[in-house]
Enzyme design. Structure first.
Site, mmCIF file in Angstrom:
data_model
loop_
_atom_site.group_PDB
_atom_site.id
_atom_site.type_symbol
_atom_site.label_atom_id
_atom_site.label_comp_id
_atom_site.label_asym_id
_atom_site.label_seq_id
_atom_site.Cartn_x
_atom_site.Cartn_y
_atom_site.Cartn_z
ATOM 1 N N HIS A 132 0.882 -1.325 -0.068
ATOM 2 C CA HIS A 132 -0.037 -0.108 -0.029
ATOM 3 C C HIS A 132 0.916 1.120 -0.083
ATOM 4 O O HIS A 132 2.151 1.119 0.341
ATOM 5 C CB HIS A 132 -0.930 -0.022 1.445
ATOM 6 C CG HIS A 132 -0.325 -0.032 2.421
ATOM 7 N ND1 HIS A 132 0.497 -0.778 3.309
ATOM 8 C CD2 HIS A 132 -0.041 1.170 3.571
ATOM 9 C CE1 HIS A 132 0.995 -0.410 4.203
ATOM 10 N NE2 HIS A 132 0.628 0.833 4.515
ATOM 11 N N ASP A 134 0.402 5.004 1.810
ATOM 12 C CA ASP A 134 -0.384 5.522 2.848
ATOM 13 C C ASP A 134 -1.483 6.662 2.482
ATOM 14 O O ASP A 134 -0.959 7.302 1.553
ATOM 15 C CB ASP A 134 0.548 6.333 3.718
ATOM 16 C CG ASP A 134 1.375 5.245 4.616
ATOM 17 O OD1 ASP A 134 1.053 4.138 4.825
ATOM 18 O OD2 ASP A 134 2.568 5.414 5.262
ATOM 19 N N HIS A 282 4.548 0.128 0.093
ATOM 20 C CA HIS A 282 5.363 -0.594 1.126
ATOM 21 C C HIS A 282 4.539 -1.699 1.800
ATOM 22 O O HIS A 282 3.488 -1.679 1.800
ATOM 23 C CB HIS A 282 6.080 0.269 2.441
ATOM 24 C CG HIS A 282 4.904 1.136 3.323
ATOM 25 N ND1 HIS A 282 4.440 2.261 2.782
ATOM 26 C CD2 HIS A 282 4.532 0.839 4.229
ATOM 27 C CE1 HIS A 282 3.584 2.857 3.382
ATOM 28 N NE2 HIS A 282 3.522 2.046 4.388
ATOM 29 N N ARG A 297 5.376 6.424 13.868
ATOM 30 C CA ARG A 297 5.120 7.142 12.631
ATOM 31 C C ARG A 297 4.798 8.494 12.595
ATOM 32 O O ARG A 297 3.455 8.893 13.074
ATOM 33 C CB ARG A 297 4.239 6.070 11.772
ATOM 34 C CG ARG A 297 4.421 6.600 10.131
ATOM 35 C CD ARG A 297 3.616 6.032 9.153
ATOM 36 N NE ARG A 297 2.064 6.175 9.436
ATOM 37 C CZ ARG A 297 0.992 5.625 8.918
ATOM 38 N NH1 ARG A 297 1.336 4.569 8.425
ATOM 39 N NH2 ARG A 297 0.110 6.227 9.244
#
Length: 306
Positions: A132, A134, A282, A297
């Site tokens: 995917h 983000d 990723h 994150r």
């Protein structure tokens, strides 16, 4: 079995296999290879992923260092830093040097609204093991993210990134012609609706309506064409019949799976990854249950794809 059972050979091209050399171009056409003079850089692959040494992320970057690091960010798409004993606040300050920060509306927060915290253990498995990009369900998806792991499992828990410009470069010309000018619908619902009741889902769908983005986006800084659909958030090709859309998307999703376009990173405590969300997909490998894996994150706001 009769030899007539093998008379039909139509299945062979349908597998979409391509053996042999691939186009592996790290830099945009016409961009000259230049040395890095303010830090060390060790490539982890020929086109994507490099480990940076000689930088302390707890300290502000000088304009010269920031400019050179940004060049490495664009050229290598994901940068890795090891042995960075930094706090969440220092991680925030590093990310802020690239722009305004996002607040994720669905994932657990850390010490502030801009920090997303992932705590995996015997009660919570890793669920990020789908290729995917983000927040493509936003009208303006993230520019990039800074991810720091404070706890790592004894084995496993790697993350992979794929260079989606390389994925585009290697598409057959007839596929490039087919997808040129197409747009796709991106929606958070398939991934995050399970965390919401009916009223909450309706409210979030009103707050974050489905976004329509080009199937092939142009990177706003490098100018490279990048395949911009992903299995987590892209639900259909706009204006295309459902069956045809799903067949085309399934083919395009598979391009991220090609190892030649990938880099795989083995985490250590206090490792940091900084990636370009406009150029990559990723995949966080979920092979460490029931061991602990703790990460934070921070995502940098981006712009509207074109």
């Amino acid at each position: 079995m009769s030899s007539t059972a093998y008379e039909s050979r139509s299945y062979v091209p349908a597998r979409d296999l391509k053996a042999g050399a691939r186009i592996l171009r790290r830099l945009p056409e016409g961009v000259q290879e230049l040395p890095y003079t303010l830090f060390g850089l060790q490539p982890l692959g020929p086109i994507i992923g490099a480990e940076i040494t000689g930088i302390d992320l707890s300290e502000p970057l000088t304009p010269e260092l920031k400019a050179e690091l940004h060049r490495a960010f664009l050229e290598w798409k994901v940068l890795f830093f090891r042995s960075q004993s930094i706090t969440s606040e220092q991680q925030l300050q590093f990310a802020k040097q690239w722009g305004a920060l996002e607040k994720h509306p669905f994932l657990p927060r850390g010490s502030s609204e801009e920090v997303t915290r992932f705590e995996k253990n015997a009660n919570m498995t890793g669920n990020e093991n789908v290729w995917h990009t983000d927040v493509t369900w936003r009208l303006e998806p993230a520019l990039g993210s800074v991810l720091r792991l404070s706890e790592v499992p004894p084995l496993g828990g790697d993350t992979l990134w794929a260079d989606m410009a390389a994925a585009y470069d290697n598409l057959p010309e007839e596929v490039k012609r087919q997808i040129d000018g197409l747009t796709a619908i991106h929606d958070f619902t398939p991934t995050f609706s399970r965390f919401l009741n009916g009223d909450q889902l309706a409210a979030k769908q009103a707050e974050f309506p489905a976004a329509e983005h080009p199937v092939v986006r142009t990177h706003p800084e490098t100018g490279r064409k990048t395949l911009f659909v992903n299995a987590a958030f892209t639900i259909r090709i706009a204006g295309m019949e459902a069956e045809e859309s799903e067949k085309l998307l399934a083919y395009l999703f598979r391009q991220a799976h090609v190892p030649e376009y990938q880099v795989r990173f083995r985490w250590e405590p206090n490792s940091v990854a900084f990636w370009d969300n406009r150029a990559t997909q990723h995949y966080a490998v979920s092979d460490y249950f029931p061991n602990r894996r703790t990460a934070e994150r921070i995502s940098i706001a981006g712009d509207r794809p074109y």
